[in-house]
Each structure stands twice: as C-alpha cells, then as structure tokens.
Motif scaffolding. Structure first.
Motif, PDB file in Angstrom:
ATOM      1  N   TYR A  69      42.934  44.724  34.979  1.00 12.54           N
ATOM      2  CA  TYR A  69      41.500  44.555  35.210  1.00 12.54           C
ATOM      3  C   TYR A  69      41.297  43.584  36.366  1.00 12.54           C
ATOM      4  CZ  TYR A  69      41.081  46.639  30.565  1.00 12.54           C
ATOM      5  OH  TYR A  69      41.164  47.497  29.486  1.00 12.54           O
ATOM      6  N   LEU A  70      40.500  44.019  37.350  1.00 13.33           N
ATOM      7  CA  LEU A  70      40.231  43.190  38.523  1.00 13.33           C
ATOM      8  C   LEU A  70      38.737  43.084  38.756  1.00 13.33           C
ATOM      9  CD1 LEU A  70      42.780  45.361  39.435  1.00 13.33           C
ATOM     10  CD2 LEU A  70      43.002  43.538  41.111  1.00 13.33           C
ATOM     11  N   VAL A  71      38.352  42.018  39.449  1.00 21.00           N
ATOM     12  CA  VAL A  71      36.945  41.796  39.773  1.00 21.00           C
ATOM     13  C   VAL A  71      36.838  41.177  41.159  1.00 21.00           C
ATOM     14  CG1 VAL A  71      36.890  39.476  38.749  1.00 21.00           C
ATOM     15  CG2 VAL A  71      34.777  40.822  38.889  1.00 21.00           C
ATOM     16  N   ASP A  72      35.780  41.519  41.863  1.00 19.80           N
ATOM     17  CA  ASP A  72      35.443  40.840  43.112  1.00 19.80           C
ATOM     18  C   ASP A  72      34.768  39.531  42.723  1.00 19.80           C
ATOM     19  OD1 ASP A  72      34.476  39.932  45.520  1.00 19.80           O
ATOM     20  OD2 ASP A  72      33.165  41.646  45.905  1.00 19.80           O
ATOM     21  N   ALA A  73      35.460  38.423  42.956  1.00 19.34           N
ATOM     22  CA  ALA A  73      35.011  37.131  42.439  1.00 19.34           C
ATOM     23  C   ALA A  73      33.980  36.430  43.317  1.00 19.34           C
ATOM     24  CB  ALA A  73      36.210  36.206  42.228  1.00 19.34           C
ATOM     25  N   ARG A  74      33.469  37.103  44.337  1.00 17.21           N
ATOM     26  CA  ARG A  74      32.419  36.481  45.145  1.00 17.21           C
ATOM     27  C   ARG A  74      31.128  36.382  44.330  1.00 17.21           C
ATOM     28  NH1 ARG A  74      31.939  40.228  50.202  1.00 17.21           N
ATOM     29  NH2 ARG A  74      32.026  41.760  48.505  1.00 17.21           N
ATOM     30  N   ARG A 168      31.410  35.778  33.168  1.00 10.91           N
ATOM     31  CA  ARG A 168      31.623  34.363  33.469  1.00 10.91           C
ATOM     32  C   ARG A 168      32.016  34.174  34.934  1.00 10.91           C
ATOM     33  NH1 ARG A 168      35.734  31.595  30.977  1.00 10.91           N
ATOM     34  NH2 ARG A 168      34.505  29.687  30.879  1.00 10.91           N
ATOM     35  N   ILE A 169      32.860  35.060  35.448  1.00  7.09           N
ATOM     36  CA  ILE A 169      33.304  34.959  36.837  1.00  7.09           C
ATOM     37  C   ILE A 169      32.161  35.291  37.791  1.00  7.09           C
ATOM     38  CG2 ILE A 169      34.901  35.912  38.545  1.00  7.09           C
ATOM     39  CD1 ILE A 169      36.756  36.524  36.044  1.00  7.09           C
ATOM     40  N   ALA A 170      31.434  36.379  37.498  1.00  2.94           N
ATOM     41  CA  ALA A 170      30.389  36.859  38.407  1.00  2.94           C
ATOM     42  C   ALA A 170      29.221  35.892  38.534  1.00  2.94           C
ATOM     43  CB  ALA A 170      29.880  38.216  37.937  1.00  2.94           C
ATOM     44  N   THR A 171      28.994  35.063  37.529  1.00  2.00           N
ATOM     45  CA  THR A 171      27.851  34.159  37.551  1.00  2.00           C
ATOM     46  C   THR A 171      28.222  32.732  37.933  1.00  2.00           C
ATOM     47  OG1 THR A 171      28.091  33.787  35.153  1.00  2.00           O
ATOM     48  CG2 THR A 171      26.569  35.518  35.864  1.00  2.00           C
ATOM     49  N   ASP A 172      29.455  32.515  38.340  1.00  6.48           N
ATOM     50  CA  ASP A 172      29.898  31.181  38.744  1.00  6.48           C
ATOM     51  C   ASP A 172      29.971  31.120  40.269  1.00  6.48           C
ATOM     52  OD1 ASP A 172      31.079  28.761  39.260  1.00  6.48           O
ATOM     53  OD2 ASP A 172      32.725  29.020  37.839  1.00  6.48           O
TER      54      ASP A 172
END
Length: 211
Positions: A69-74, A168-172
């Motif tokens: 699982y991956l996410v664009d952390a911007r 949590r990642i997307a809103t930080d």
C-alpha cells in the motif's frame, strides 16, 4: 537502491493498526516486532514536491504474494475540511484480475477530527466511523495488463484501519518532513503509478517476508 528502503512499518504503528483491526495485543506486538530490523540509510535525497511523492505505508501477507500500500504523502487540502491524495495498492505477483489499483481519494473531516488523528493511536477508533472518504477517480490493471476504469464513489466511512492510516498521512502538512512518524518508506517521485509499481516490484525480492 538498497533493500532497506522497502522496510515495513515501525513496530508501534503496526501493532496499533493490528489492534484496531481486532488482533489480540500479544499477536499484534509479535507481528510488529518482525518489522523492526531495517533502518533507513543516511544521506537519501528528499522527495520532490512538484511530483507525486510515493511512500509505502503498509504491506501484508508473505512473499511472493504480498500486497503493498502506497500513498502520495504531499499535503493537498482542496477545500474547507477536504483533503485529497493519490493511493496505490499493488500485488507483488500479479495474477488474475489484479495487478494494481490506483485512485484519487478525498477525505472529509472537521478540524477536531484532524487534530485527533495527530493524537495517540489507541484513541483513533472514533475516526473509523466519523471521517468520510470517497474515490474521485481510479483504475485497476489486471494481471494481463488490461486497464479497467473505476467509478467515483459516494462518501462513506472507512472500511479498514488501513484507510485510517492513509487519512492520518494525507491530513498532516508535515508528513513529508517527518515520514518516520508514520513508518513511511520513500519509493520515489513518479507521475505514473505504474512506474512506482515497476520499481517496487523489482526491489521486493530482496526484502524479507513480513510474518
């Protein structure tokens, strides 16, 4: 590229995630402890912000059948209480109707919910039902290479603790500056999700199983 770049979640984060999913505490801690062996190498180039910055934030199963699982952390707020990100789920060994899925997700949350997401992991359970998520656009590639367009979805509650980790990642706004806070492993800057899939899939054979 050194294989430690694809290390798994930090023990505390993985244990908390398993606990949210209902795993017994002892089992969660035992599984999390196996993720503690790799350390990030020094002097890595920081991710670029003008391109999607793909980070691995979760993985499951054992080689050669792992799901990554991956996410664009911007940090990408797109409106009041609205946050957007790109997500990617890939299979280590493509088969049947699934190679990888990628989509643009939006989260709808109040300032209080975003603040709660920064707090202790053991207190995040209320967010599973209160925060809303939807898919804006998506596609799925099959094992044979066929691309199947996805459909937008309506707002709904999280279906998995993995969704909560992504939120949590997307809103930080500082996720890119402190990836260690989420056990993130940088996989690269790529416009096309299929390019990061190719890179990760080439490195995975060098990475030990997740037990």
């Amino acid at each position: 590229m050194q294989p430690v770049l694809l290390s798994t979640l930090r023990p505390a984060l993985l244990a908390a995630t398993l606990a949210l999913a209902g795993a017994p505490t002892a089992q969660a801690q035992a599984q999390a402890q196996t993720a503690a062996t790799a350390k990030a190498p020094a002097n890595l180039l920081p991710p670029r912000t003008e391109l999607p910055a793909w980070f691995i934030f979760f993985s499951s199963n054992k080689a050669p059948d792992r799901s990554i699982y991956l996410v664009d952390a911007r940090y990408r707020p797109v409106g009041e209480g609205l946050y957007e990100t790109q997500a990617l789920v890939m299979r280590e060994t493509p088969s049947g109707d699934f190679d990888h899925w990628s989509g643009t997700l939006q989260y709808q949350a109040s300032p209080e919910q975003v603040a709660l997401a920064r707090g202790p992991l053991e207190k995040l359970q209320p967010l599973m039902k209160s925060v809303k998520v939807r898919t804006v656009s998506a596609y799925q590639m099959t094992g044979s290479g066929k691309v199947v367009p996805g459909q937008p979805t309506e707002w709904s509650a999280f279906k998995s603790p993995i969704d909560l980790l992504g939120f949590r990642i997307a809103t930080d706004p500082d996720a890119l500056k402190r990836p260690e806070a989420y056990g993130l492993v940088f996989a690269g800057n790529f416009h096309r999700p299929i390019d990061v899939v190719d890179l990760v899939r080439r490195v995975l054979p060098q990475v030990r199983d997740i037990r």
